[in-house]
Structure formats: C-alpha cells, structure tokens
Motif scaffolding. Structure first.
Motif, PDB file in Angstrom:
ATOM      1  N   LEU A 217       0.823  -1.212   0.000  1.00 62.15           N
ATOM      2  CA  LEU A 217       0.000   0.000   0.000  1.00 62.15           C
ATOM      3  C   LEU A 217       0.854   1.258   0.000  1.00 62.15           C
ATOM      4  O   LEU A 217       0.532   2.248  -0.673  1.00 62.15           O
ATOM      5  CB  LEU A 217      -0.939  -0.009   1.213  1.00 62.15           C
ATOM      6  CG  LEU A 217      -2.041  -1.084   1.198  1.00 62.15           C
ATOM      7  CD1 LEU A 217      -2.828  -1.066   2.499  1.00 62.15           C
ATOM      8  CD2 LEU A 217      -2.976  -0.887   0.001  1.00 62.15           C
ATOM      9  N   ALA A 218       1.972   1.219   0.727  1.00 62.52           N
ATOM     10  CA  ALA A 218       2.866   2.380   0.764  1.00 62.52           C
ATOM     11  C   ALA A 218       3.495   2.626  -0.601  1.00 62.52           C
ATOM     12  O   ALA A 218       3.553   3.779  -1.072  1.00 62.52           O
ATOM     13  CB  ALA A 218       3.957   2.153   1.819  1.00 62.52           C
ATOM     14  N   THR A 219       3.961   1.578  -1.258  1.00 64.34           N
ATOM     15  CA  THR A 219       4.576   1.756  -2.576  1.00 64.34           C
ATOM     16  C   THR A 219       3.523   2.083  -3.631  1.00 64.34           C
ATOM     17  O   THR A 219       3.803   2.820  -4.582  1.00 64.34           O
ATOM     18  CB  THR A 219       5.360   0.492  -2.973  1.00 64.34           C
ATOM     19  OG1 THR A 219       4.507  -0.665  -2.875  1.00 64.34           O
ATOM     20  CG2 THR A 219       6.557   0.289  -2.055  1.00 64.34           C
ATOM     21  N   LEU A 220       2.327   1.545  -3.478  1.00 62.35           N
ATOM     22  CA  LEU A 220       1.237   1.881  -4.392  1.00 62.35           C
ATOM     23  C   LEU A 220       0.923   3.370  -4.316  1.00 62.35           C
ATOM     24  O   LEU A 220       0.735   4.041  -5.341  1.00 62.35           O
ATOM     25  CB  LEU A 220      -0.008   1.057  -4.040  1.00 62.35           C
ATOM     26  CG  LEU A 220      -1.297   1.381  -4.809  1.00 62.35           C
ATOM     27  CD1 LEU A 220      -1.128   1.078  -6.294  1.00 62.35           C
ATOM     28  CD2 LEU A 220      -2.476   0.592  -4.236  1.00 62.35           C
ATOM     29  N   ALA A 221       0.880   3.906  -3.100  1.00 63.70           N
ATOM     30  CA  ALA A 221       0.616   5.340  -2.928  1.00 63.70           C
ATOM     31  C   ALA A 221       1.746   6.178  -3.524  1.00 63.70           C
ATOM     32  O   ALA A 221       1.500   7.237  -4.118  1.00 63.70           O
ATOM     33  CB  ALA A 221       0.449   5.655  -1.442  1.00 63.70           C
ATOM     34  N   PHE A 222       2.977   5.703  -3.409  1.00 64.97           N
ATOM     35  CA  PHE A 222       4.129   6.459  -3.932  1.00 64.97           C
ATOM     36  C   PHE A 222       4.117   6.479  -5.459  1.00 64.97           C
ATOM     37  O   PHE A 222       4.332   7.528  -6.080  1.00 64.97           O
ATOM     38  CB  PHE A 222       5.428   5.835  -3.428  1.00 64.97           C
ATOM     39  CG  PHE A 222       6.655   6.604  -3.815  1.00 64.97           C
ATOM     40  CD1 PHE A 222       7.142   7.615  -3.011  1.00 64.97           C
ATOM     41  CD2 PHE A 222       7.333   6.318  -4.998  1.00 64.97           C
ATOM     42  CE1 PHE A 222       8.275   8.331  -3.385  1.00 64.97           C
ATOM     43  CE2 PHE A 222       8.459   7.016  -5.374  1.00 64.97           C
ATOM     44  CZ  PHE A 222       8.930   8.036  -4.561  1.00 64.97           C
ATOM     45  N   VAL A 223       3.849   5.338  -6.083  1.00 68.21           N
ATOM     46  CA  VAL A 223       3.876   5.248  -7.545  1.00 68.21           C
ATOM     47  C   VAL A 223       2.596   5.818  -8.150  1.00 68.21           C
ATOM     48  O   VAL A 223       2.607   6.423  -9.224  1.00 68.21           O
ATOM     49  CB  VAL A 223       4.083   3.784  -7.983  1.00 68.21           C
ATOM     50  CG1 VAL A 223       3.950   3.631  -9.501  1.00 68.21           C
ATOM     51  CG2 VAL A 223       5.445   3.281  -7.525  1.00 68.21           C
TER      52      VAL A 223
END
Length: 434
Positions: A217-223
């Motif tokens: 979820l953290a990387t999804l939000a970043f990308v």
C-alpha cells in the motif's frame, strides 16, 4: 564406518562439486574472451546485458508503467529503481540509460557483492566446513551469473530472501519485513513463507502478511498505480505474450512445461528433434509435473501432522520447488530454491541427492546438441560485433529434471522422517505446534 570418516566423504564430495562449478566458470570465461559473448544458456541477444534492470528503470523514471508498458511488477520495483537511478539518463532510450547511469550499474555490482557476502555469512553459521564450497556454488554458479548478466531485480530480492529464510538474524520483525520485501519484488516468493502455515506457526505468517500488505500500500501510494486489477489484467496479457516466446522459455527453464509448445516454435527446431521425441515429451511432461505436485503435496500433508519434524527451510524448498516444476518464471529463480537446498545437511539419502542436484544446477555453460540459428549483433559485454550460435542443448532437458529430482528427494525424505516420528509420537491435529 567411523564418524570422522563419514563426515569426510560428504565434505570431499562438496569440494569436487565446487571445483566442477569453478571449472565450468573457467570454461565459460575462456569462451567469452575468445568469441566475445556468453554461451548458452545466457540470452542469445548479446546486446541485451543488464536490460531487465534498465528497461524497468526507464519506466520508473517515466509515465505509463501499467497502462503503456503493462508491467506485471508490483510498485515496489519502481520505487526501488527510482531511488537508485539518475533521472537525467532516462530521457532517451533504456539502452542510452545503461551507458549513462553509473549509479544503477554500481547498484547492480553492489547487490551482487552483498548477495555473495550474505550467502557466505549464512552458510558459515550453518556449517563452517562446507561454507566455502556452498558460497562458491551460489556466488559463481549459473543462476547467480545469469541474474547478474540480466540485471534482474532478483539480485535485490535475494538479499532480503536470505534475511527472511536464512540464519542472518534472530529478530523476527526483521525477518517478517524482509519476507514482505521479497514478496513485493517477486510475488511467487509468498510460497516459501507458507511454510509457516504447514508448521502451524501462525504468528510469523500473519506478521509477514500484514507487513507485505502495508509495504504494498505504501509503494502503491508512492507510484500512484499498480492496483490489484491492473496487475491481474497485465499478468493475463503477459501470459499470452510469453506463449509466443517459446524459445526464451525453453532456453533456461525450471520446468518441462514450455516443452509442450515445441510445435508452435517459429524457428525450425523440429528439424533437429525427431517427431517421436516430441510425442514422447508431450506424453511424459504432464505425468512428471502432476506426479511431482502430488508427492510434494503428500510431504506437506505429512509435515502438517508432525509440524516439529521438518525445518522451515525444507518445507519452503518443497513449496517453491513444486511451483518451479509446474511453470518456469525464468532459470534465475532457481537461486532461491538452491539457497534453501544448500541449507540442508548430508543427513540421509534424500538430502544428499538434493544437495548434489543443486551443485549440478550451478554448473555454468551447456552442451550443444544442434545449432538452430546464428545471430550477428553487437556484444555489449565484449564491446564488438559477434556472430553468436545458439540451438538445442543437453541442459534444456537436464536442468528441469534436476529441479524435479530435488523436489522428489526432499519430499520422499520428509515423508520418511514424519513416518518415523509418527511411530514415537501420534500426530497432533490441533492448530498450534505439537
């Protein structure tokens, strides 16, 4: 046979096997310096070195990851590559970036060094006597060198894999976090984590699952893209695309499954393979795959009944091995399986067979049977134009068989161990370890 002598025989065998890996590496280097390119099973596009890394890094620095390029990688890969690349190098093509981005190239070399160092650390903690030979097999064997030449992100995932599943740290939170990183790089690495479920050790399974979801979820939000629906759609598209890339699948495979598509090859491979052999392959491959799945399932079911009998790395190897026998996500994925196998001791015939097979899978190079095509192109590693010959090799048939052999050896040995334990202690069917 005395205990010291019994100990010396496996040690001598590992020395000879490690020398075989070194000798095969020496032969490959000699071939490279003479002809300017790496022989099979290295990819026959001699100008494509490191391009698994730079093709992906190009999209980490540009828009269109999931809707244009249609990537199947979770967002974690692009977050990492964005942090370890120079944006100014990605204004043109990925090939330009390969020559321009010194930071990315340094990262590739650095993670290779980290991987070899961590492998040494793990094997030394397990057994100092065999650590040098097993480190040589992992660090200088074919799966690792193939991964480096491709510049595949397995280089990064493997470091975290050793932290998650090896004796690097006793800290459970660090192991859970490392497992989450591996799954976010390569989703099929959820399989080794499922060994906790077989052992009915629920807390690390739940913790690793929560960490995996949080990191996703953290990387999804970043990308800003890479949703489950996008990944599912792109994966379906990738399966269709890979179906047309049969030769790439067969060239360095973990499974016999790609052989079922021999007849669809655009290259004239069937001119070099008797039709009767193709028919035999089409008959035997499903039997080999299904029987291996069944014996792996039987071993896991037995382990469920006696969860304390088998170590987690053994169950992880069986789970991952069964997957690699079923389909081939690329020959370099053997790296994870071989690390788990080389954590075994020479305790019983099953473990011994698996260890020997692991070393054989690390031999670099191949034995050509027939040349199918000659490709003239630039060699990035050799820095010159070369005419590379590629075709059918013995390794195409032997390497998937060795993966099958590993699964069978570990699975049958596991069943025997559980049966012995069952005689002494009845199985526990509770939801906590017996």
């Amino acid at each position: 046979m005395t205990a010291p002598r019994a100990r010396l025989l496996p040690l001598a065998a590992e020395v000879l096997l490690a020398l075989g890996v070194v000798s095969s590496l020496g032969w490959t280097l000699h071939f490279f310096f003479e002809f300017g390119y790496l022989p099979q099973p290295f990819v026959f596009d001699t100008n494509d070195t490191f391009m698994d890394w730079f093709n992906t890094a190009y999209w980490a620095n540009n828009r269109g990851i999931y809707d244009v390029w249609r990537s199947i990688y979770p967002p974690m890969s692009f977050v990492f590559l964005d942090a370890t690349s120079l944006p100014g190098c990605y204004l043109q093509s990925p090939f330009h970036a390969r020559d321009c981005d010194w930071l990315a190239r340094t990262t590739i070399y650095a993670f290779y060094a980290v991987d070899v160092g961590l492998a040494w650390f793990c094997f030394r903690r397990l057994d100092r006597a065999t650590a040098p030979m097993r480190t040589i097999a992992i660090g200088f064997g074919l799966p690792m060198l193939f991964t480096v030449e491709r510049g595949n992100l397995i280089l990064v995932a493997f470091a975290f894999f050793m932290v998650a599943h090896g004796p690097v740290t006793a800290s459970r939170p660090w192991r859970w976090f490392a497992a989450a990183v591996t799954i976010n790089f390569k989703p099929y690495l959820v399989l080794p984590v499922l060994a906790y479920a077989v052992k009915r050790d629920w807390r690390p399974l739940e913790a690793a699952g929560i960490a995996t979801l949080a990191l996703y979820l953290a990387t999804l939000a970043f990308v800003g893209s890479g949703t489950p629906m996008e990944l599912a759609s792109n994966t379906a598209n990738w399966v269709v695309f890979q179906g047309a890339q049969v030769w790439n699948e067969v060239n360095y495979a973990t499974s016999y499954a790609p052989f079922m598509m021999f007849r669809t090859l655009e290259m004239p491979l069937l001119q070099f393979v008797p039709s009767r052999l193709v028919e035999t392959i089409e008959f035997l491959v499903p039997i080999v795959i299904r029987s291996t799945q069944l014996v792996a399932l039987a071993a896991l079911a037995a382990a469920w009944l006696q969860p304390r009998v088998l170590p987690a790395h053994r169950l992880a190897a069986i789970l991952l091995g069964a997957y690699l026998v079923t389909q081939s996500p690329g020959g370099y994925t053997q790296l994870f399986l071989l690390f788990l196998v080389l954590m075994e001791r020479w305790n019983g015939a099953g473990a011994a067979i698996a260890i020997v097979a692991a070393y054989l899978l690390c031999l670099v190079g191949d034995w050509p049977l027939a040349t199918v095509l000659d490709v003239t192109s630039n060699s990035w590693l050799g820095d010159r134009s070369v005419t590379a010959s590629f075709g059918l090799t013995a390794g195409h048939f032997i390497r998937p068989g060795l993966v099958v052999l590993i699964v069978w050896a570990l699975a049958l040995d596991s069943i025997v161990r559980v049966a012995r334990a069952h005689r002494a202690h009845p199985p526990s069917l509770g939801l906590v370890p017996a």
